[in-house]
Design an enzyme around this catalytic site. Structure first.
Site, PDB file in Angstrom:
ATOM      1  N   CYS A 113       0.807  -1.223   0.000  1.00 52.99           N
ATOM      2  CA  CYS A 113       0.000   0.000   0.000  1.00 52.99           C
ATOM      3  C   CYS A 113       0.838   1.271   0.000  1.00 52.99           C
ATOM      4  O   CYS A 113       0.357   2.335  -0.388  1.00 52.99           O
ATOM      5  CB  CYS A 113      -0.940   0.003   1.202  1.00 52.99           C
ATOM      6  SG  CYS A 113      -2.088  -1.390   1.226  1.00 52.99           S
ATOM      7  N   HIS A 250      -3.532   7.271   2.168  1.00 53.46           N
ATOM      8  CA  HIS A 250      -3.899   5.946   1.670  1.00 53.46           C
ATOM      9  C   HIS A 250      -5.317   5.652   2.125  1.00 53.46           C
ATOM     10  O   HIS A 250      -5.656   5.814   3.297  1.00 53.46           O
ATOM     11  CB  HIS A 250      -2.920   4.912   2.215  1.00 53.46           C
ATOM     12  CG  HIS A 250      -3.342   3.496   1.977  1.00 53.46           C
ATOM     13  ND1 HIS A 250      -3.788   3.055   0.749  1.00 53.46           N
ATOM     14  CD2 HIS A 250      -3.395   2.424   2.811  1.00 53.46           C
ATOM     15  CE1 HIS A 250      -4.093   1.778   0.839  1.00 53.46           C
ATOM     16  NE2 HIS A 250      -3.870   1.368   2.073  1.00 53.46           N
ATOM     17  N   ASN A 280     -10.123  -0.174  -0.416  1.00 55.19           N
ATOM     18  CA  ASN A 280      -8.662  -0.127  -0.333  1.00 55.19           C
ATOM     19  C   ASN A 280      -8.095  -0.689  -1.636  1.00 55.19           C
ATOM     20  O   ASN A 280      -8.170  -1.889  -1.884  1.00 55.19           O
ATOM     21  CB  ASN A 280      -8.186  -0.940   0.873  1.00 55.19           C
ATOM     22  CG  ASN A 280      -6.685  -0.874   1.078  1.00 55.19           C
ATOM     23  OD1 ASN A 280      -5.932  -0.474   0.189  1.00 55.19           O
ATOM     24  ND2 ASN A 280      -6.229  -1.283   2.243  1.00 55.19           N
TER      25      ASN A 280
END
EC number: 2.3.1.180
Length: 323
Positions: A113, A250, A280
């Site tokens: 990520c 994020h 996500n």
């Protein structure tokens, strides 16, 4: 000194939209449960015949068009991904070919990520060093391919997509008043690798495996480390949180985003949010958020943006830039 200026952004989301209700008939979960714990309402899943490189190519084309820069002027393509089409060659070389780019170089970065932040830092360093004048930086993922559809704690969180940014070299004075990337901060700590990982790989199982996560522990590390890295990057740039116009985090979990913003003493009005619609998307989440916000005209010239992310490794980092 040379600075890396953002010239354009672009993104691509697969056509298939999966609402939270899709999981209700498959798992012991509900739309209300998912929204309350994550802030996610829907996500996109790639079609069966779509690969990560396909998403990256479409996002890259959109960013080049937005920047007004032809592909033959690019020097490099960097793709951040943890879900490559193949073990090798890199997704970046496939994107390079798909864009019709026949010069320069291309490579992947894998920091899960945090991958896009790492990729931006790499591109910035190359531009500062004179190794490239124009770099296309892409975050692209098909995380739906590594989900365990029986694990309600993880499979409801992730989606697929790609975002891209075109960086171009420009001369700056070397001060915080410059346009472009002002500072970066990268970190990792392999002691925490078992908190978030995929239980497969070429050298271990010979399979792609499935994502595994200790959510509560990841949450605690995320809140602490994201605020910390943002402060470090701002200090390197000679700035402080009061100078920040936009936080582009994020997009993993609304509670993490809210907690991080609170630690930075930033109101939520200054936070770019796409988690509700995208879920996500790992390395794609920050460039997706950048592109969506830019397309809406939210960023104004001269504004300070902070992008921050944490992922498996654990790996985390941030970028401070002036729009």
């Amino acid at each position: 000194m040379r600075r890396a200026i953002v010239r354009g952004t672009g993104h691509y989301l697969p056509e298939r939209v999966v609402e939270n209700s899709w999981f209700e008939g498959k798992l012991d979960t509900s739309d209300e449960w998912i929204r309350a714990r994550t802030g996610i309402e829907r996500r996109h899943f790639a079609a069966e015949d779509q690969r990560t490189s396909d998403l990256g190519i479409l996002a890259g084309k959109a960013a080049l068009e937005n920047a007004g820069i032809p592909v033959d002027r690019l020097d490099a393509v960097i793709v951040a991904t943890s879900t490559p089409d193949l073990t090798f060659p890199s997704v970046a070389t496939m994107v390079q070919a798909g864009l019709g780019m026949q010069r320069g170089f291309a490579y992947d970065i894998q920091a899960v990520c945090a991958g896009f932040v790492y990729a931006l830092a790499n591109a910035d360093a190359m531009i500062r060093a004179g190794l490239a004048d124009r770099v296309l930086v892409i975050g692209a993922e098909t995380f739906s391919r590594i989900m365990d559809w029986t694990d309600r704690s993880t499979c409801v969180l992730f989606g697929d997509g790609a975002g891209a940014v075109v960086l171009e070299a420009a001369e700056g004075a070397g001060t915080a008043a410059d346009q472009g990337i002002l500072a970066t901060d990268l970190n990792s700590d392999g002691r925490y690798r078992d908190l978030l990982y995929v239980d497969g790989g070429v050298a271990s199982t010979g399979t792609s495996g499935h994502l595994r996560m200790q959510g509560n522990l990841v949450f605690r590390h995320a809140v602490e480390k994201l605020a910390q890295t943002a402060h470090h990057a701002l200090e390197k740039a000679g700035l402080n949180p009061e100078h920040v116009d936009w936080l582009v985090p994020h997009q993993a979990n609304m509670r993490i985003i809210e907690s991080t913003a609170k630690r930075m003493q930033l109101p939520m009005e200054k936070v770019v949010l796409t988690v509700a619609d995208h879920g996500n998307t790992s390395a794609a989440s920050i460039p997706l958020a950048l592109s969506v916000a830019n397309s809406e005209g939210r960023f104004k010239p001269g504004q300070i943006l902070v992008a921050e992310a944490i992922g498996g490794g654990l790996a985390w980092g941030s970028v401070v830039l002036r729009w």
